[in-house]
Design a protein around this motif. Structure first.
Motif, PDB file in Angstrom:
ATOM      1  N   VAL A 270      -8.563  11.973   0.847  1.00 34.55           N
ATOM      2  CA  VAL A 270      -9.341  10.868   0.331  1.00 34.55           C
ATOM      3  C   VAL A 270     -10.871  10.944   1.216  1.00 34.55           C
ATOM      4  O   VAL A 270     -10.817  11.057   2.493  1.00 34.55           O
ATOM      5  CB  VAL A 270      -8.789   9.732   0.821  1.00 34.55           C
ATOM      6  N   ILE A 271     -12.033  11.014   0.353  1.00 33.28           N
ATOM      7  CA  ILE A 271     -13.071  10.920   1.164  1.00 33.28           C
ATOM      8  C   ILE A 271     -13.754   9.763   0.893  1.00 33.28           C
ATOM      9  O   ILE A 271     -14.201   9.355  -0.421  1.00 33.28           O
ATOM     10  CB  ILE A 271     -14.274  12.038   0.549  1.00 33.28           C
ATOM     11  N   GLN A 272     -14.031   8.859   1.916  1.00 34.56           N
ATOM     12  CA  GLN A 272     -14.582   7.230   1.819  1.00 34.56           C
ATOM     13  C   GLN A 272     -15.959   7.585   1.975  1.00 34.56           C
ATOM     14  O   GLN A 272     -16.441   8.076   3.187  1.00 34.56           O
ATOM     15  CB  GLN A 272     -13.778   6.518   2.684  1.00 34.56           C
ATOM     16  N   GLN A 273     -16.983   7.265   1.199  1.00 37.85           N
ATOM     17  CA  GLN A 273     -18.398   7.130   1.396  1.00 37.85           C
ATOM     18  C   GLN A 273     -19.037   5.921   1.086  1.00 37.85           C
ATOM     19  O   GLN A 273     -18.570   4.900   0.462  1.00 37.85           O
ATOM     20  CB  GLN A 273     -18.918   8.163   0.445  1.00 37.85           C
ATOM     21  N   ASN A 274     -19.984   5.781   1.780  1.00 44.11           N
ATOM     22  CA  ASN A 274     -20.903   4.540   1.699  1.00 44.11           C
ATOM     23  C   ASN A 274     -22.473   4.910   1.569  1.00 44.11           C
ATOM     24  O   ASN A 274     -22.910   5.680   2.638  1.00 44.11           O
ATOM     25  CB  ASN A 274     -20.778   3.610   2.901  1.00 44.11           C
ATOM     26  N   ASP A 275     -23.267   4.853   0.418  1.00 46.04           N
ATOM     27  CA  ASP A 275     -24.405   5.338   0.250  1.00 46.04           C
ATOM     28  C   ASP A 275     -24.560   6.715   0.524  1.00 46.04           C
ATOM     29  O   ASP A 275     -25.285   7.162   1.182  1.00 46.04           O
ATOM     30  CB  ASP A 275     -25.495   4.392   1.318  1.00 46.04           C
ATOM     31  N   LYS A 276     -23.681   7.607  -0.091  1.00 48.83           N
ATOM     32  CA  LYS A 276     -23.537   9.026   0.098  1.00 48.83           C
ATOM     33  C   LYS A 276     -23.469   9.508   1.448  1.00 48.83           C
ATOM     34  O   LYS A 276     -23.125  10.759   1.914  1.00 48.83           O
ATOM     35  CB  LYS A 276     -25.064   9.541  -0.517  1.00 48.83           C
ATOM     36  N   ALA A 277     -23.137   8.535   2.544  1.00 49.19           N
ATOM     37  CA  ALA A 277     -22.816   8.976   3.901  1.00 49.19           C
ATOM     38  C   ALA A 277     -21.118   8.855   3.924  1.00 49.19           C
ATOM     39  O   ALA A 277     -20.540   7.992   3.483  1.00 49.19           O
ATOM     40  CB  ALA A 277     -23.301   8.218   4.874  1.00 49.19           C
ATOM     41  N   VAL A 278     -20.512   9.856   4.491  1.00 46.56           N
ATOM     42  CA  VAL A 278     -19.047   9.887   4.653  1.00 46.56           C
ATOM     43  C   VAL A 278     -18.526   9.095   5.608  1.00 46.56           C
ATOM     44  O   VAL A 278     -19.218   9.152   6.967  1.00 46.56           O
ATOM     45  CB  VAL A 278     -18.710  11.525   5.107  1.00 46.56           C
ATOM     46  N   LYS A 279     -17.886   8.088   5.620  1.00 44.52           N
ATOM     47  CA  LYS A 279     -17.247   7.313   6.458  1.00 44.52           C
ATOM     48  C   LYS A 279     -15.992   7.229   7.064  1.00 44.52           C
ATOM     49  O   LYS A 279     -15.679   7.192   8.160  1.00 44.52           O
ATOM     50  CB  LYS A 279     -17.522   5.783   5.658  1.00 44.52           C
ATOM     51  N   LYS A 280     -15.157   8.026   6.004  1.00 36.22           N
ATOM     52  CA  LYS A 280     -13.903   8.347   6.435  1.00 36.22           C
ATOM     53  C   LYS A 280     -13.183   9.605   5.768  1.00 36.22           C
ATOM     54  O   LYS A 280     -13.703   9.670   4.504  1.00 36.22           O
ATOM     55  CB  LYS A 280     -12.771   7.263   6.357  1.00 36.22           C
ATOM     56  N   ILE A 281     -12.597  10.225   6.188  1.00 35.86           N
ATOM     57  CA  ILE A 281     -11.891  11.623   5.595  1.00 35.86           C
ATOM     58  C   ILE A 281     -10.353  11.539   5.843  1.00 35.86           C
ATOM     59  O   ILE A 281     -10.132  11.368   7.204  1.00 35.86           O
ATOM     60  CB  ILE A 281     -12.373  12.936   5.967  1.00 35.86           C
ATOM     61  N   HIS A 282      -9.431  11.358   5.265  1.00 32.14           N
ATOM     62  CA  HIS A 282      -8.102  11.296   5.268  1.00 32.14           C
ATOM     63  C   HIS A 282      -7.349  12.537   4.503  1.00 32.14           C
ATOM     64  O   HIS A 282      -7.621  12.541   3.351  1.00 32.14           O
ATOM     65  CB  HIS A 282      -7.441   9.850   4.915  1.00 32.14           C
ATOM     66  N   ILE A 283      -6.726  13.422   5.156  1.00 33.15           N
ATOM     67  CA  ILE A 283      -6.199  14.702   4.543  1.00 33.15           C
ATOM     68  C   ILE A 283      -4.584  14.455   4.791  1.00 33.15           C
ATOM     69  O   ILE A 283      -4.217  14.524   5.939  1.00 33.15           O
ATOM     70  CB  ILE A 283      -6.785  15.852   5.120  1.00 33.15           C
ATOM     71  N   GLU A 284      -3.809  14.776   3.725  1.00 32.66           N
ATOM     72  CA  GLU A 284      -2.323  15.015   4.124  1.00 32.66           C
ATOM     73  C   GLU A 284      -1.935  16.490   3.701  1.00 32.66           C
ATOM     74  O   GLU A 284      -2.513  16.731   2.529  1.00 32.66           O
ATOM     75  CB  GLU A 284      -1.405  14.126   3.239  1.00 32.66           C
ATOM     76  N   ASN A 285      -1.424  17.231   4.459  1.00 35.11           N
ATOM     77  CA  ASN A 285      -0.929  18.527   4.283  1.00 35.11           C
ATOM     78  C   ASN A 285       0.459  18.724   4.542  1.00 35.11           C
ATOM     79  O   ASN A 285       0.962  17.980   5.177  1.00 35.11           O
ATOM     80  CB  ASN A 285      -1.715  19.602   5.302  1.00 35.11           C
ATOM     81  N   PHE A 286       1.266  19.619   3.563  1.00 37.66           N
ATOM     82  CA  PHE A 286       2.534  19.872   3.599  1.00 37.66           C
ATOM     83  C   PHE A 286       2.844  21.322   3.174  1.00 37.66           C
ATOM     84  O   PHE A 286       2.254  21.936   2.377  1.00 37.66           O
ATOM     85  CB  PHE A 286       3.241  18.770   2.572  1.00 37.66           C
ATOM     86  N   THR A 287       3.626  21.848   4.201  1.00 36.21           N
ATOM     87  CA  THR A 287       4.008  23.254   4.098  1.00 36.21           C
ATOM     88  C   THR A 287       5.443  23.172   4.106  1.00 36.21           C
ATOM     89  O   THR A 287       6.021  22.845   4.970  1.00 36.21           O
ATOM     90  CB  THR A 287       3.455  24.138   5.027  1.00 36.21           C
ATOM     91  N   LYS A 288       6.157  24.152   3.232  1.00 35.39           N
ATOM     92  CA  LYS A 288       7.575  24.392   3.283  1.00 35.39           C
ATOM     93  C   LYS A 288       7.935  25.468   3.067  1.00 35.39           C
ATOM     94  O   LYS A 288       7.580  26.258   1.871  1.00 35.39           O
ATOM     95  CB  LYS A 288       8.472  23.299   2.517  1.00 35.39           C
ATOM     96  N   ASN A 289       8.896  26.241   3.867  1.00 32.65           N
ATOM     97  CA  ASN A 289       9.424  27.682   3.318  1.00 32.65           C
ATOM     98  C   ASN A 289      10.843  27.696   3.764  1.00 32.65           C
ATOM     99  O   ASN A 289      11.503  26.726   4.255  1.00 32.65           O
ATOM    100  CB  ASN A 289       8.547  28.916   3.884  1.00 32.65           C
ATOM    101  N   LEU A 290      11.536  28.684   4.021  1.00 34.86           N
ATOM    102  CA  LEU A 290      12.953  29.011   4.194  1.00 34.86           C
ATOM    103  C   LEU A 290      13.123  28.520   5.676  1.00 34.86           C
ATOM    104  O   LEU A 290      14.219  28.298   6.052  1.00 34.86           O
ATOM    105  CB  LEU A 290      13.324  30.446   3.939  1.00 34.86           C
ATOM    106  N   LEU A 291      12.307  28.909   6.602  1.00 30.51           N
ATOM    107  CA  LEU A 291      12.056  28.719   8.074  1.00 30.51           C
ATOM    108  C   LEU A 291      11.724  27.236   8.615  1.00 30.51           C
ATOM    109  O   LEU A 291      12.265  26.969   9.493  1.00 30.51           O
ATOM    110  CB  LEU A 291      11.613  29.717   8.748  1.00 30.51           C
ATOM    111  N   TYR A 292      10.598  26.560   8.276  1.00 32.15           N
ATOM    112  CA  TYR A 292      10.040  25.718   8.739  1.00 32.15           C
ATOM    113  C   TYR A 292       9.495  24.662   7.287  1.00 32.15           C
ATOM    114  O   TYR A 292       9.267  25.270   6.281  1.00 32.15           O
ATOM    115  CB  TYR A 292       9.010  25.804   9.655  1.00 32.15           C
ATOM    116  N   GLN A 293       9.419  23.447   7.971  1.00 33.70           N
ATOM    117  CA  GLN A 293       8.594  22.521   7.099  1.00 33.70           C
ATOM    118  C   GLN A 293       7.600  21.730   8.120  1.00 33.70           C
ATOM    119  O   GLN A 293       7.791  21.434   9.127  1.00 33.70           O
ATOM    120  CB  GLN A 293       9.686  21.425   6.566  1.00 33.70           C
ATOM    121  N   THR A 294       6.103  21.668   7.489  1.00 36.72           N
ATOM    122  CA  THR A 294       5.082  21.208   8.403  1.00 36.72           C
ATOM    123  C   THR A 294       4.474  19.927   7.687  1.00 36.72           C
ATOM    124  O   THR A 294       4.183  20.264   6.109  1.00 36.72           O
ATOM    125  CB  THR A 294       4.204  22.084   8.577  1.00 36.72           C
ATOM    126  N   THR A 295       4.415  18.831   8.120  1.00 41.70           N
ATOM    127  CA  THR A 295       3.383  17.814   7.654  1.00 41.70           C
ATOM    128  C   THR A 295       2.550  17.331   8.669  1.00 41.70           C
ATOM    129  O   THR A 295       2.678  17.301   9.777  1.00 41.70           O
ATOM    130  CB  THR A 295       4.478  16.490   7.428  1.00 41.70           C
TER     131      THR A 295
END
Length: 186
Positions: free
Chosen positions: A127-152
């Motif tokens: 999610v990129i939150q902007q105000n007058d073309k200026a970035v106010k906030k960036i929120h990122i959710e990453n997720f990885t899963k395989n046989l050995l581990y899971q990362t959030t």
């Protein structure tokens, strides 16, 4: 003796031909994306530019680090390499040619929401939150899963204010490992 000289000459010709073919095969242009090729928000470019700006500003940060919900350590730090400090954000860039159709884009009142359409994409939501073309906030959710581990991973960045990296990794047979890094800029 003649047949020996002929064999050596043929061997040299064969080696020369193979060398030329391999050289020609390696002479292909690198594929680079220009700024016009970016389909989504240029997160990597934004973080690189903001890192350069922060490096010049010599900002002091109150940095808090917690590991596995132990007692958090907080201290003031002057960060000299913001590119490295914010590398988790730039690594979440979704502008790769193979991912061109991998994300849905939803425009909201003051933000743009990118959501992964394929389950194997690491960056699930941005999610990129902007105000007058200026970035106010960036929120990122990453997720990885395989046989050995899971990362959030949850990443939040308010330019000139706060950044937060909250990562939980669950490894089979070893258990879970969580760390939180929070930096408040002064």
């Amino acid at each position: 003796m003649y047949w020996c000289k002929q064999l050596i000459r043929n061997y040299k010709l064969l080696c020369s031909a193979l060398l030329c073919i391999s050289a020609l095969a390696s002479c292909r242009p690198d594929v680079h994306e220009s700024a016009g090729d970016k389909r989504f928000f240029d997160l990597k470019g934004f973080i690189n530019a903001d890192s350069a700006r922060l490096n010049r500003a010599h900002i002091t940060v109150t940095k808090t680090v917690a590991h596995n919900n132990d007692v958090a350590q907080t201290k003031p730090v002057t960060i000299t390499n913001w590119g490295q400090e914010l590398s988790a954000f730039s690594a979440s860039d979704i502008n790769k040619p193979a991912w061109r159709d991998g994300y849905s884009v939803k425009q909201e009142a003051d933000s743009v929401v990118y959501t992964a359409l394929m389950p194997d994409l690491v960056t699930r939501r941005m999610v990129i939150q902007q105000n007058d073309k200026a970035v106010k906030k960036i929120h990122i959710e990453n997720f990885t899963k395989n046989l050995l581990y899971q990362t959030t991973e949850h990443l939040v960045y308010y330019p000139d204010s706060v950044y937060l990296i909250d990562k939980l990794q669950e490894v089979k047979l070893l258990g879970s490992n969580r760390y939180v890094v929070k930096g408040v800029m002064k």
